[in-house]
Structures are given as structure tokens and as C-alpha cells.
Design a protein around this motif. Structure first.
Motif, PDB file in Angstrom:
ATOM      1  N   LEU A  73     -18.349  -7.302  -1.662  1.00  0.00           N
ATOM      2  CA  LEU A  73     -18.726  -8.166  -2.774  1.00  0.00           C
ATOM      3  C   LEU A  73     -19.386  -7.426  -3.927  1.00  0.00           C
ATOM      4  O   LEU A  73     -19.323  -7.878  -5.071  1.00  0.00           O
ATOM      5  N   ALA A  74     -20.047  -6.307  -3.632  1.00  0.00           N
ATOM      6  CA  ALA A  74     -20.886  -5.658  -4.639  1.00  0.00           C
ATOM      7  C   ALA A  74     -20.815  -4.148  -4.495  1.00  0.00           C
ATOM      8  O   ALA A  74     -20.410  -3.613  -3.458  1.00  0.00           O
ATOM      9  N   MET A  75     -21.245  -3.469  -5.564  1.00  0.00           N
ATOM     10  CA  MET A  75     -21.298  -2.007  -5.558  1.00  0.00           C
ATOM     11  C   MET A  75     -22.682  -1.558  -5.103  1.00  0.00           C
ATOM     12  O   MET A  75     -23.692  -1.994  -5.677  1.00  0.00           O
ATOM     13  N   VAL A  76     -22.716  -0.733  -4.079  1.00  0.00           N
ATOM     14  CA  VAL A  76     -23.965  -0.313  -3.445  1.00  0.00           C
ATOM     15  C   VAL A  76     -24.261   1.124  -3.852  1.00  0.00           C
ATOM     16  O   VAL A  76     -23.577   2.058  -3.421  1.00  0.00           O
ATOM     17  N   GLY A  77     -25.266   1.318  -4.702  1.00  0.00           N
ATOM     18  CA  GLY A  77     -25.641   2.647  -5.166  1.00  0.00           C
ATOM     19  C   GLY A  77     -26.441   3.407  -4.127  1.00  0.00           C
ATOM     20  O   GLY A  77     -26.777   2.881  -3.052  1.00  0.00           O
ATOM     21  N   PRO A  78     -26.806   4.663  -4.440  1.00  0.00           N
ATOM     22  CA  PRO A  78     -27.487   5.501  -3.440  1.00  0.00           C
ATOM     23  C   PRO A  78     -28.848   4.974  -3.009  1.00  0.00           C
ATOM     24  O   PRO A  78     -29.180   5.010  -1.818  1.00  0.00           O
ATOM     25  N   ASN A  79     -29.666   4.505  -3.938  1.00  0.00           N
ATOM     26  CA  ASN A  79     -30.965   3.949  -3.547  1.00  0.00           C
ATOM     27  C   ASN A  79     -30.791   2.673  -2.733  1.00  0.00           C
ATOM     28  O   ASN A  79     -31.479   2.462  -1.727  1.00  0.00           O
ATOM     29  N   ALA A  80     -29.878   1.829  -3.168  1.00  0.00           N
ATOM     30  CA  ALA A  80     -29.621   0.584  -2.442  1.00  0.00           C
ATOM     31  C   ALA A  80     -29.134   0.875  -1.030  1.00  0.00           C
ATOM     32  O   ALA A  80     -29.548   0.219  -0.062  1.00  0.00           O
ATOM     33  N   ARG A  81     -28.266   1.877  -0.893  1.00  0.00           N
ATOM     34  CA  ARG A  81     -27.744   2.207   0.438  1.00  0.00           C
ATOM     35  C   ARG A  81     -28.869   2.702   1.355  1.00  0.00           C
ATOM     36  O   ARG A  81     -28.944   2.331   2.535  1.00  0.00           O
ATOM     37  N   ALA A  82     -29.739   3.529   0.823  1.00  0.00           N
ATOM     38  CA  ALA A  82     -30.857   4.022   1.635  1.00  0.00           C
ATOM     39  C   ALA A  82     -31.762   2.882   2.082  1.00  0.00           C
ATOM     40  O   ALA A  82     -32.199   2.832   3.249  1.00  0.00           O
ATOM     41  N   LEU A  83     -32.039   1.952   1.174  1.00  0.00           N
ATOM     42  CA  LEU A  83     -32.873   0.801   1.532  1.00  0.00           C
ATOM     43  C   LEU A  83     -32.167  -0.091   2.544  1.00  0.00           C
ATOM     44  O   LEU A  83     -32.789  -0.582   3.496  1.00  0.00           O
ATOM     45  N   ALA A  84     -30.867  -0.313   2.352  1.00  0.00           N
ATOM     46  CA  ALA A  84     -30.106  -1.153   3.271  1.00  0.00           C
ATOM     47  C   ALA A  84     -30.089  -0.548   4.670  1.00  0.00           C
ATOM     48  O   ALA A  84     -30.281  -1.254   5.674  1.00  0.00           O
ATOM     49  N   LEU A  98     -21.949  -6.999  -9.199  1.00  0.00           N
ATOM     50  CA  LEU A  98     -20.889  -7.788  -8.571  1.00  0.00           C
ATOM     51  C   LEU A  98     -19.530  -7.128  -8.811  1.00  0.00           C
ATOM     52  O   LEU A  98     -19.222  -6.698  -9.918  1.00  0.00           O
ATOM     53  N   ARG A  99     -18.715  -7.045  -7.761  1.00  0.00           N
ATOM     54  CA  ARG A  99     -17.363  -6.500  -7.904  1.00  0.00           C
ATOM     55  C   ARG A  99     -16.447  -7.519  -8.583  1.00  0.00           C
ATOM     56  O   ARG A  99     -16.588  -8.733  -8.368  1.00  0.00           O
ATOM     57  N   ASP A 100     -15.495  -7.036  -9.365  1.00  0.00           N
ATOM     58  CA  ASP A 100     -14.454  -7.903  -9.911  1.00  0.00           C
ATOM     59  C   ASP A 100     -13.666  -8.507  -8.750  1.00  0.00           C
ATOM     60  O   ASP A 100     -13.348  -7.828  -7.769  1.00  0.00           O
ATOM     61  N   GLY A 101     -13.360  -9.785  -8.859  1.00  0.00           N
ATOM     62  CA  GLY A 101     -12.577 -10.438  -7.825  1.00  0.00           C
ATOM     63  C   GLY A 101     -13.320 -10.673  -6.533  1.00  0.00           C
ATOM     64  O   GLY A 101     -12.688 -10.853  -5.482  1.00  0.00           O
ATOM     65  N   ALA A 102     -14.664 -10.698  -6.574  1.00  0.00           N
ATOM     66  CA  ALA A 102     -15.440 -10.903  -5.350  1.00  0.00           C
ATOM     67  C   ALA A 102     -15.200 -12.279  -4.740  1.00  0.00           C
ATOM     68  O   ALA A 102     -15.383 -12.477  -3.545  1.00  0.00           O
ATOM     69  N   GLY A 103     -14.824 -13.243  -5.587  1.00  0.00           N
ATOM     70  CA  GLY A 103     -14.489 -14.563  -5.069  1.00  0.00           C
ATOM     71  C   GLY A 103     -15.649 -15.524  -4.908  1.00  0.00           C
ATOM     72  O   GLY A 103     -15.483 -16.615  -4.354  1.00  0.00           O
ATOM     73  N   LEU A 104     -16.830 -15.142  -5.395  1.00  0.00           N
ATOM     74  CA  LEU A 104     -17.982 -16.040  -5.303  1.00  0.00           C
ATOM     75  C   LEU A 104     -17.923 -17.081  -6.420  1.00  0.00           C
ATOM     76  O   LEU A 104     -17.417 -16.823  -7.511  1.00  0.00           O
ATOM     77  N   SER A 105     -18.468 -18.247  -6.136  1.00  0.00           N
ATOM     78  CA  SER A 105     -18.632 -19.236  -7.202  1.00  0.00           C
ATOM     79  C   SER A 105     -19.550 -18.661  -8.271  1.00  0.00           C
ATOM     80  O   SER A 105     -20.600 -18.089  -7.946  1.00  0.00           O
ATOM     81  N   ALA A 110     -25.524 -17.513 -11.333  1.00  0.00           N
ATOM     82  CA  ALA A 110     -26.030 -18.097 -12.579  1.00  0.00           C
ATOM     83  C   ALA A 110     -25.485 -17.363 -13.797  1.00  0.00           C
ATOM     84  O   ALA A 110     -26.176 -17.191 -14.805  1.00  0.00           O
ATOM     85  N   GLY A 111     -24.226 -16.894 -13.688  1.00  0.00           N
ATOM     86  CA  GLY A 111     -23.573 -16.228 -14.801  1.00  0.00           C
ATOM     87  C   GLY A 111     -23.951 -14.780 -14.997  1.00  0.00           C
ATOM     88  O   GLY A 111     -23.476 -14.140 -15.937  1.00  0.00           O
ATOM     89  N   LEU A 112     -24.773 -14.207 -14.114  1.00  0.00           N
ATOM     90  CA  LEU A 112     -25.189 -12.812 -14.233  1.00  0.00           C
ATOM     91  C   LEU A 112     -24.108 -11.886 -13.663  1.00  0.00           C
ATOM     92  O   LEU A 112     -23.316 -12.302 -12.814  1.00  0.00           O
ATOM     93  N   PRO A 113     -24.090 -10.614 -14.072  1.00  0.00           N
ATOM     94  CA  PRO A 113     -23.111  -9.666 -13.526  1.00  0.00           C
ATOM     95  C   PRO A 113     -23.554  -9.057 -12.204  1.00  0.00           C
ATOM     96  O   PRO A 113     -22.949  -8.098 -11.721  1.00  0.00           O
ATOM     97  N   THR A 114     -24.611  -9.572 -11.638  1.00  0.00           N
ATOM     98  CA  THR A 114     -25.163  -9.063 -10.380  1.00  0.00           C
ATOM     99  C   THR A 114     -25.207 -10.182  -9.358  1.00  0.00           C
ATOM    100  O   THR A 114     -25.146 -11.373  -9.686  1.00  0.00           O
TER     101      THR A 114
END
Length: 314
Positions: A73-84, A98-105, A110-114
Motif C-alpha cells: 500500500l505504501a512506500m517504506v523508507g529506511p527509517n520507517a523500515r527500521a522502526l517497523a 501512498l502507492r499509486d493504485g493502492a485501492g484504498l478509499s 482525507a485526500g492526503l498523499p500519505t
């Protein structure tokens, strides 16, 4: 009628079927009970906002079973991956591109790109997510702005008749909502919560900035007035004034106490339940006073919730 479902195979299967039909189901996580709906369904997500009376500019958290589902669904950067890798599953929400074509409503973000994503640790939540097999949008299962629920009975107090079912998993262990972080490129704390910021700073080896806008939220839980009981709230009290119910902490003793031993983990787990108890004791014309709580570790999240509970009501 809102069904109460047992925490067994039959209850989980029923909850998953209801979600697949676009219905709303409250379920326990380690933090608080969430109000779940299919994050791909405009109807289900609109139903979450309607049931809670939640402003549609306030984005929702998407709950998933694992990191692989998050990466779809989303792009996971290096800091995010370490935290995850360190804190998932658990009480951490990452705000990710948010990835293009993620398929979420689009209502979810709320219209954000994240998109805000969490992998809960509660075994019942994980079983439900696996049984449903899709992303579940789930804010706290309470009327918007009111005290978050840590028991199934709390959910029914606010939402009975508005949702299809609640999956009863008993009391929540953490009792505070998740910590919300935007991790890349600059780690930024958007909402303190169940993972202390000190632990994340130690992991990444750098301090976190702070962010968030009560008027244009970039993540859930940023509204100025939130988690509010019906009674007014006064903070940093060392004694009760006339008409007040004092909630103590450590050396400050009250009619109720977050923790006699000044244990922040115990205080976090008890906070929302005691807010409800104190609200009943205060009655329609009383107030609630809270003893001082340290601004460190889980105390940062506790004080965040108390300040929002005490803020002027909209």
C-alpha cells in the motif's frame, strides 16, 4: 442491535463476514478498541465517520497483518523500515507515502498523499485481520472527541445501535493509542503514544522533530479537543477543589488513582477507564482534577491525552 461476539473462531468468522459485507465491527487492539471497516470501501469508511460523528478531514489508521501488506500500500523508507522491524507488531503507526493504485478509499487518507499504517500486536486483532484478508480502517471505537474505549462495554456505551458488532477481547493492555510517526526523511513525532519517543530516538540515533496541526491534521489524534469526558478537566492538581473528583498519581492521592506507585505503564493502561469513572462521579456539574504526571516515557502520551481532554470544547 449491535452484536457482541465472543473471542473464538465463530466470533472471528462472524466479524470477518460482517466486514466483508461493508459493515462496521469494533475489535480490541493492545492500545484501545478500534472501529473497523473495509478500507477499500467508500461506503464502509463513510459509515465510520458517520457512526463516530468524526470530521472527514481527520484521516484514519489502516490496520494490516504484516510489513509485506504495508509495502503493498505504501512506500517504506529506511527509517520507517527500521522502526517497523523494531516495533511492529505493536503500538506504532507509521505515516507513509501512498502507492499509486493502492485501492484504498480516498476517505481513509482525507485526500492526503500519505497513509497511516499500523500492525497491531493483539492476538485477536491479528486473527481478525488474517480472516478478513484486507486492509481495515479503524479509528478508536467511540464518538468523536470523547474518551477512547479500552473495554467492549465502553464501545457499547457510545456506539450501541450505530455499528454491527463488537468483538469482545477483554480490557486493552496498553490503554493509550499508538505513537504516530512520519519517519522519512526526517523522523517526526506526530502523536505520542504507546511507544516512547526515547526508544525510537535511541534506535535511529537521532532526535525526532515534532509536528501536527489541529486545524489541518496530517495524522489521527491531532485535534485540539479530544478524548474529552463530559465534565471539565483541570491538570497538575495537588488537591481537589470544591466539586472536583481528584485522580491521583504517585504521592498525590485522590478518590481514584492512575498509579499509587507512580508507574507510567500502569497509569497509561488505566487512563481512559479512570476518565470514564471520574466523569460518572463528577456528575453533570462537577469537574475532574488530575495530579501531575512526568513528561517522559509514556508520560508524554498521557499528558498529551490529558491536555486534549482539558482543552476548550468545540
Amino acid at each position: 442491535m449491535t452484536e457482541t461476539l465472543a473471542p473464538d473462531d465463530a466470533g472471528i468468522a462472524r466479524a470477518a463476514r460482517l466486514l466483508a459485507q461493508g459493515e462496521l465491527v469494533a475489535f480490541p487492539t493492545e492500545t484501545v478498541y478500534g472501529l473497523g471497516g473495509d478500507a477499500r470501501s467508500d461506503r464502509a469508511v463513510a459509515g465510520i465517520y458517520a457512526a463516530k460523528g468524526r470530521p472527514t478531514f481527520n484521516p484514519l489508521i489502516v490496520h494490516l497483518p504484516d510489513l509485506a501488506a504495508a509495502e503493498a500500500l505504501a512506500m517504506v523508507g529506511p527509517n520507517a523500515r527500521a522502526l517497523a522491524q523494531a516495533f511492529w507488531p505493536g503500538p506504532l503507526t507509521l505515516v507513509l507515502p501512498l502507492r499509486d493504485g493502492a485501492g484504498l478509499s480516498p476517505l481513509v487518507t482525507a485526500g492526503l498523499p500519505t497513509v497511516a499504517i499500523r500492525i497491531p500486536a493483539h492476538p485477536l486483532a491479528r486473527r481478525l485481520l488474517q480472516a478478513f484478508g484486507g486492509p481495515v480502517a479503524a479509528p478508536s471505537a467511540n464518538p468523536s472527541g470523547r474518551v477512547s474505549p479500552t473495554r467492549a462495554a465502553h464501545v457499547l456505551d457510545g456506539l450501541a445501535g450505530r455499528i454491527a458488532a463488537v468483538l469482545d477481547g477483554g480490557p486493552c493492555a496498553v490503554g493509550l493509542e499508538s505513537t504516530i510517526v512520519a519517519a522519512d526523511p526526517l523522523p517526526t513525532l506526530l502523536r505520542p503514544g504507546g511507544v516512547p519517543v526515547e526508544a525510537m530516538e535511541a534506535l535511529l540515533g537521532q532526535p525526532f522533530a515534532t509536528g501536527g496541526d489541529a486545524h489541518a491534521p496530517s495524522a489521527p489524534g491531532q485535534l485540539a479537543s479530544h478524548y474529552a469526558p463530559r465534565a471539565g478537566v483541570r491538570l497538575n492538581a495537588t488537591a481537589a477543589e470544591p466539586g472536583e473528583v481528584l485522580v491521583g498519581f504517585g504521592p498525590v492521592k485522590g478518590a481514584l488513582t492512575l498509579s499509587d506507585s507512580a508507574d507510567l505503564t500502569e497509569a497509561a493502561a488505566r487512563l481512559f477507564d479512570l476518565l470514564r469513572q471520574a466523569d460518572r462521579l463528577a456528575g453533570p456539574h462537577g469537574r475532574i482534577a488530575f495530579a501531575p504526571v512526568p513528561e517522559s516515557g509514556l508520560g508524554l502520551a498521557i499528558n498529551d491525552r490529558l491536555r486534549r481532554a482539558a482543552a476548550p470544547r468545540p
